[in-house]
Design a protein around this motif. Structure first.
Motif, PDB file in Angstrom:
ATOM      1  N   PRO A 213       0.801  -1.231   0.000  1.00 54.42           N
ATOM      2  CA  PRO A 213       0.000   0.000   0.000  1.00 54.42           C
ATOM      3  C   PRO A 213       0.835   1.284   0.000  1.00 54.42           C
ATOM      4  CG  PRO A 213      -0.938  -1.569   1.512  1.00 54.42           C
ATOM      5  CD  PRO A 213       0.364  -2.156   1.065  1.00 54.42           C
ATOM      6  N   THR A 214       1.969   1.319   0.717  1.00 57.70           N
ATOM      7  CA  THR A 214       2.774   2.549   0.681  1.00 57.70           C
ATOM      8  C   THR A 214       3.335   2.764  -0.724  1.00 57.70           C
ATOM      9  OG1 THR A 214       4.604   1.264   1.583  1.00 57.70           O
ATOM     10  CG2 THR A 214       3.454   2.712   3.107  1.00 57.70           C
ATOM     11  N   ALA A 215       3.785   1.676  -1.348  1.00 53.48           N
ATOM     12  CA  ALA A 215       4.303   1.795  -2.712  1.00 53.48           C
ATOM     13  C   ALA A 215       3.191   2.255  -3.658  1.00 53.48           C
ATOM     14  CB  ALA A 215       4.876   0.466  -3.186  1.00 53.48           C
ATOM     15  N   TRP A 216       1.995   1.737  -3.424  1.00 57.62           N
ATOM     16  CA  TRP A 216       0.835   2.131  -4.236  1.00 57.62           C
ATOM     17  C   TRP A 216       0.545   3.626  -4.071  1.00 57.62           C
ATOM     18  CZ3 TRP A 216      -2.913   2.349  -7.614  1.00 57.62           C
ATOM     19  CH2 TRP A 216      -4.140   2.901  -7.279  1.00 57.62           C
ATOM     20  N   VAL A 217       0.562   4.101  -2.829  1.00 57.69           N
ATOM     21  CA  VAL A 217       0.301   5.524  -2.586  1.00 57.69           C
ATOM     22  C   VAL A 217       1.402   6.385  -3.208  1.00 57.69           C
ATOM     23  CG1 VAL A 217       0.141   7.313  -0.815  1.00 57.69           C
ATOM     24  CG2 VAL A 217      -1.098   5.180  -0.527  1.00 57.69           C
ATOM     25  N   ALA A 218       2.652   5.908  -3.113  1.00 57.13           N
ATOM     26  CA  ALA A 218       3.767   6.652  -3.719  1.00 57.13           C
ATOM     27  C   ALA A 218       3.536   6.825  -5.216  1.00 57.13           C
ATOM     28  CB  ALA A 218       5.080   5.925  -3.466  1.00 57.13           C
ATOM     29  N   THR A 219       3.090   5.742  -5.872  1.00 56.98           N
ATOM     30  CA  THR A 219       2.844   5.788  -7.312  1.00 56.98           C
ATOM     31  C   THR A 219       1.647   6.680  -7.632  1.00 56.98           C
ATOM     32  OG1 THR A 219       3.536   3.493  -7.250  1.00 56.98           O
ATOM     33  CG2 THR A 219       2.700   4.308  -9.342  1.00 56.98           C
ATOM     34  N   LEU A 220       0.598   6.525  -6.804  1.00 54.15           N
ATOM     35  CA  LEU A 220      -0.617   7.312  -7.008  1.00 54.15           C
ATOM     36  C   LEU A 220      -0.308   8.810  -6.896  1.00 54.15           C
ATOM     37  CD1 LEU A 220      -3.685   6.794  -7.401  1.00 54.15           C
ATOM     38  CD2 LEU A 220      -3.935   7.099  -4.950  1.00 54.15           C
ATOM     39  N   SER A 221       0.489   9.177  -5.892  1.00 58.29           N
ATOM     40  CA  SER A 221       0.827  10.597  -5.700  1.00 58.29           C
ATOM     41  C   SER A 221       1.568  11.131  -6.908  1.00 58.29           C
ATOM     42  CB  SER A 221       1.730  10.775  -4.489  1.00 58.29           C
ATOM     43  OG  SER A 221       1.195  10.112  -3.400  1.00 58.29           O
ATOM     44  N   PHE A 222       2.431  10.276  -7.455  1.00 58.74           N
ATOM     45  CA  PHE A 222       3.183  10.674  -8.636  1.00 58.74           C
ATOM     46  C   PHE A 222       2.233  10.982  -9.788  1.00 58.74           C
ATOM     47  CE2 PHE A 222       6.237   9.567 -12.118  1.00 58.74           C
ATOM     48  CZ  PHE A 222       7.094  10.599 -11.852  1.00 58.74           C
ATOM     49  N   LEU A 223       1.207  10.118  -9.937  1.00 61.85           N
ATOM     50  CA  LEU A 223       0.204  10.312 -10.984  1.00 61.85           C
ATOM     51  C   LEU A 223      -0.587  11.603 -10.742  1.00 61.85           C
ATOM     52  CD1 LEU A 223      -1.226   8.951 -13.447  1.00 61.85           C
ATOM     53  CD2 LEU A 223      -2.861   8.049 -11.804  1.00 61.85           C
ATOM     54  N   VAL A 224      -1.028  11.794  -9.485  1.00 59.56           N
ATOM     55  CA  VAL A 224      -1.813  12.995  -9.160  1.00 59.56           C
ATOM     56  C   VAL A 224      -0.977  14.239  -9.434  1.00 59.56           C
ATOM     57  CG1 VAL A 224      -2.890  14.305  -7.289  1.00 59.56           C
ATOM     58  CG2 VAL A 224      -3.237  11.843  -7.444  1.00 59.56           C
ATOM     59  N   SER A 225       0.291  14.184  -9.058  1.00 57.17           N
ATOM     60  CA  SER A 225       1.111  15.366  -9.228  1.00 57.17           C
ATOM     61  C   SER A 225       1.353  15.643 -10.717  1.00 57.17           C
ATOM     62  CB  SER A 225       2.352  15.192  -8.381  1.00 57.17           C
ATOM     63  OG  SER A 225       3.476  15.453  -9.020  1.00 57.17           O
ATOM     64  N   PHE A 226       1.410  14.584 -11.531  1.00 60.10           N
ATOM     65  CA  PHE A 226       1.510  14.769 -12.984  1.00 60.10           C
ATOM     66  C   PHE A 226       0.253  15.452 -13.525  1.00 60.10           C
ATOM     67  CE2 PHE A 226       0.110  12.804 -17.046  1.00 60.10           C
ATOM     68  CZ  PHE A 226       0.992  13.448 -17.895  1.00 60.10           C
ATOM     69  N   ILE A 227      -0.925  14.930 -13.130  1.00 57.81           N
ATOM     70  CA  ILE A 227      -2.188  15.495 -13.631  1.00 57.81           C
ATOM     71  C   ILE A 227      -2.315  16.957 -13.196  1.00 57.81           C
ATOM     72  CG2 ILE A 227      -4.708  15.351 -13.469  1.00 57.81           C
ATOM     73  CD1 ILE A 227      -4.300  12.272 -13.147  1.00 57.81           C
ATOM     74  N   ALA A 228      -1.988  17.223 -11.924  1.00 63.37           N
ATOM     75  CA  ALA A 228      -2.098  18.594 -11.425  1.00 63.37           C
ATOM     76  C   ALA A 228      -1.138  19.519 -12.176  1.00 63.37           C
ATOM     77  CB  ALA A 228      -1.813  18.634  -9.925  1.00 63.37           C
ATOM     78  N   SER A 229       0.041  19.001 -12.538  1.00 65.11           N
ATOM     79  CA  SER A 229       1.013  19.823 -13.275  1.00 65.11           C
ATOM     80  C   SER A 229       0.490  20.173 -14.665  1.00 65.11           C
ATOM     81  CB  SER A 229       2.342  19.082 -13.405  1.00 65.11           C
ATOM     82  OG  SER A 229       2.880  18.837 -12.137  1.00 65.11           O
ATOM     83  N   VAL A 230      -0.077  19.172 -15.340  1.00 64.00           N
ATOM     84  CA  VAL A 230      -0.654  19.428 -16.662  1.00 64.00           C
ATOM     85  C   VAL A 230      -1.755  20.477 -16.538  1.00 64.00           C
ATOM     86  CG1 VAL A 230      -1.977  18.431 -18.555  1.00 64.00           C
ATOM     87  CG2 VAL A 230      -0.095  17.151 -17.567  1.00 64.00           C
ATOM     88  N   GLN A 231      -2.612  20.285 -15.527  1.00 69.00           N
ATOM     89  CA  GLN A 231      -3.712  21.227 -15.330  1.00 69.00           C
ATOM     90  C   GLN A 231      -3.195  22.629 -15.027  1.00 69.00           C
ATOM     91  OE1 GLN A 231      -6.106  20.371 -16.720  1.00 69.00           O
ATOM     92  NE2 GLN A 231      -7.743  19.708 -15.411  1.00 69.00           N
TER      93      GLN A 231
END
Lengths: 209, 226, 222
Positions: free
Chosen positions: C45-63
């Motif tokens: 789960p921590t690895a999953w959250v680490a990956t998820l945060s990376f994705l969220v931060s990518f989407i937020a950057s594009v936005q």
């Protein structure tokens, strides 16, 4: 026929980190007129001029260029603006001619040797001088910057402390030069603290210190 | 299109001319490359590695030398424009993509020149024998292009920040890591003469380089104007 | 009580139940040394959250680059801060497991390599943010870097492990698409994934609000 550009700016504020440089600055520069920006050292004259040129993004507010057809899109600004400022340096490794030639090429202008030479002669420089700009005096560099600014026949001329480092003759020539630019329908904005240069202005924006 | 190319060439020619008059980037790249090469050759030399490990280790060492040299000089093209305050003029006069194209061309040529000198020296000094030299050169060429693309956009970012020298390496490493892994694998395969593996690595390098090129072209105007 | 308080209470109870179940209810998996398999309930789960945060931060950057709305920069920054914390947690828990199962804390296993890579990206992202004083420029450059990093990640995560041989246990949904877990373990595992995702969402929300307040305080001097 020159299509004059009106520059409108409203509510301009700029912050660098925690330092606030200016807030709520508004004004307008019209074709054929000279707008003078004044204010004490550190009031943000140079910053405002760079914001007007689109070189610095303001934290607040908006700058618009309007001509007969409506608003000028940002991509077009580079064809319309000519600028000379201490913040805009020339390439010290190149000669005066090479600098002008590069500016012409990168703007996609026809490179016409005679026109470049005339541009240099008009500001009182010798086109055949083989010295690189790094070896120029500050006054000569200033003249070259002016030649660069008007190379592409811009509709807007933005000048930051244009008379600094010029000798008295040079300053007289400069006053003539700038007035001529405005009379031909250009929109001129000058940031200065020089009392003589302030008298050129038909409009004025004073920045609080 | 022709106008675009002409303007790009103007930026490239200007950079080349300035560089030949000062040679800051060329000298630091060459010095770094020669120093690391000398260190590697002195400590390891042609006989320092067991025969079985040679293709892999020599491939890895080669790219490490190239990588360090790249870190030493490829940020100059953009950083110099900011340090000497010529960037605002360029920003006013030129289209952003033209600047990017010119700088990319400059970095590619600089790196290619460096590798043209460095790689033969490396081959001789380390006693490297390559089974498929054609593929070896192709991997090097693809690597040169992909490295140049990545370092160009990172240099553009770094030029807009403070403490640029340190930041260039910090920002480049994560973006270059996968690329270097592929390049080392490809180089090893070319040394050993395993063509299918060379092709697999080349495909990876080309697609990564391609993705980077497209992303850079889209993002460069943001970096340049903000 | 606001809706936020109720959700927070539920999250607290849920995580407490997950921790209890992970140690006492689920059996230890066969084929692993002693109780070591239980770390899967926390490591993955921590690895999953680490990956998820990376994705969220990518989407937020594009936005952010699309809209230039500073709130997107706040979101990108918040999820990256969360990402770096969880990446470190995943690295540490993974390293402990590696020590017990394979005898050393670090082997440069492909997955260890990928997570180091993620750590480097986050470190570079914050180094860049720290080096740009102008807030607009900082936001824009950080967004550009986040996007560049994001497009290189697939190459490392998907290509490199395929080339190298790995000691790492199969991922839960492995290449054959089969689930290789005891049903009790699987239930606890999924509950933990959900719990950690909720935890991350809560931390993310907190971080966004704190960052927004911090910026508002800075704005007020303008």
């Amino acid at each position: 026929m020159r299509r004059g550009v009106t520059i409108r700016f409203e509510g301009i504020g700029k912050r660098f980190g925690r330092r606030v440089v200016m807030r709520g600055i508004a004004g307008q520069a019209r074709p054929g007129s000279i707008l003078v920006l004044t204010g004490p050292n550190g009031s943000g004259k140079s910053t405002l001029l760079q914001i007007l040129a689109g070189l610095i993004r303001p934290t607040r507010g908006e700058v618009r260029y309007l001509d007969g057809d409506g608003e000028v899109p940002r991509e077009e600004w580079r064809h319309r603006i000519g600028m000379a400022a201490p913040a805009l340096a020339l390439y010290e490794e190149l000669t005066a001619m090479e600098n002008l030639e590069f500016c012409a090429r990168v703007r996609g202008l026809e490179v016409d040797g005679d026109r470049l030479r005339n541009g240099l002669v008009a500001v009182g420089l010798d086109p055949d001088r083989p010295t690189v700009v790094g070896g120029f005096s500050t006054g000569m560099q200033q003249r070259l910057k002016l030649a660069q600014a008007v190379l592409h026949d811009p509709d807007v001329l933005l000048l930051d402390e244009p008379g600094a480092n010029l000798d008295p003759d040079g300053q007289d020539w400069l006053a003539e030069f700038v007035r001529g630019m405005a009379e031909e329908g250009r929109t001129v904005v000058v940031a200065t603290n020089d009392r003589d240069e302030m008298t050129w202005g038909t409009d004025r924006v004073a920045l609080p210190g | 299109m022709w106008r675009f190319l002409g303007e790009t060439m103007a930026v490239f020619a200007k950079d080349m001319r300035c560089e030949f008059r000062t040679r800051v980037a060329f000298n630091s790249l060459a010095l770094f490359a020669v120093t690391t090469l000398a260190a590697v050759s002195y400590t390891i030399g042609p006989y320092g590695i067991a025969e079985a490990d040679r293709p892999y280790l020599l491939g890895a060492l080669l790219w490490i030398v190239v990588f360090f040299a790249a870190m030493a000089g490829l940020d100059r093209s953009f950083v110099k424009e900011e340090e000497t305050h010529t960037a605002p003029l360029l920003r006013l006069a030129a289209r952003p993509l033209v600047v990017w194209g010119g700088k990319l061309l400059f970095n590619t040529v600089t790196l290619a020149l460096l590798m043209a000198i460095l790689v033969p020296l490396y081959v001789v000094l380390m006693g490297l024998s390559v089974r498929t030299p054609g593929w070896f050169i192709l991997v090097l060429a693809a690597g040169c292009l992909a490295l140049a693309v990545t370092t160009t956009i990172v240099a553009a970012i770094v030029a807009r920040a403070m403490s640029r020298g340190a930041l260039f390496a910090v920002l480049s490493v994560p973006l270059l890591l996968p690329l270097l892994v592929f390049l080392i694998q490809g180089t090893r395969a070319a040394i050993e003469g395993r063509v299918p593996d060379v092709l697999a690595a080349l495909r990876a390098v080309v697609s990564l380089g391609g993705v980077m090129t497209v992303a850079s072209a889209f993002l460069f105007p943001v970096v340049w104007h903000d | 009580m606001t809706r936020r308080d109720i959700l927070l209470g539920a999250l607290f109870l849920w995580m407490a139940a997950v921790i209890w179940a992970a140690f006492l209810w689920a059996p230890a998996a066969a084929g692993f040394l002693g109780q070591s398999s239980r770390i899967v309930f926390f490591h993955v789960p921590t690895a999953w959250v680490a990956t998820l945060s990376f994705l969220v931060s990518f989407i937020a950057s594009v936005q952010y680059l699309r809209t230039r709305d500073p709130r997107w920069d706040v979101r990108a920054h918040a999820s990256a801060s969360l990402g770096i914390v969880f990446t470190i947690l995943a690295t540490v828990t993974g390293s402990i497991f590696a020590r017990i199962m394979w005898g050393s804390y670090w082997n440069w296993d492909p997955r260890e390599t990928s997570i180091t890579f993620l750590l480097l990206i986050y470190a570079a992202y914050f180094a860049l943010r720290g080096a740009v004083p102008d807030p607009e420029r900082k936001a824009a450059l950080a967004a550009v870097y986040a996007i560049l990093a994001f497009v290189t990640v697939p190459f490392l995560v998907f290509v490199v492990p395929r080339i190298y041989w790995s000691l790492h246990p199969d991922t839960i949904i492995n290449t054959k698409g089969r689930i290789t877990m005891d049903s009790r373990m699987f239930r606890v595992f999924m509950a933990s994934l959900a719990g950690f995702t909720g935890l991350a969402a809560w931390l993310y929300d907190l971080e966004c609000r704190i960052e927004a307040l911090r910026r508002k305080a800075e704005e007020e001097i303008l």
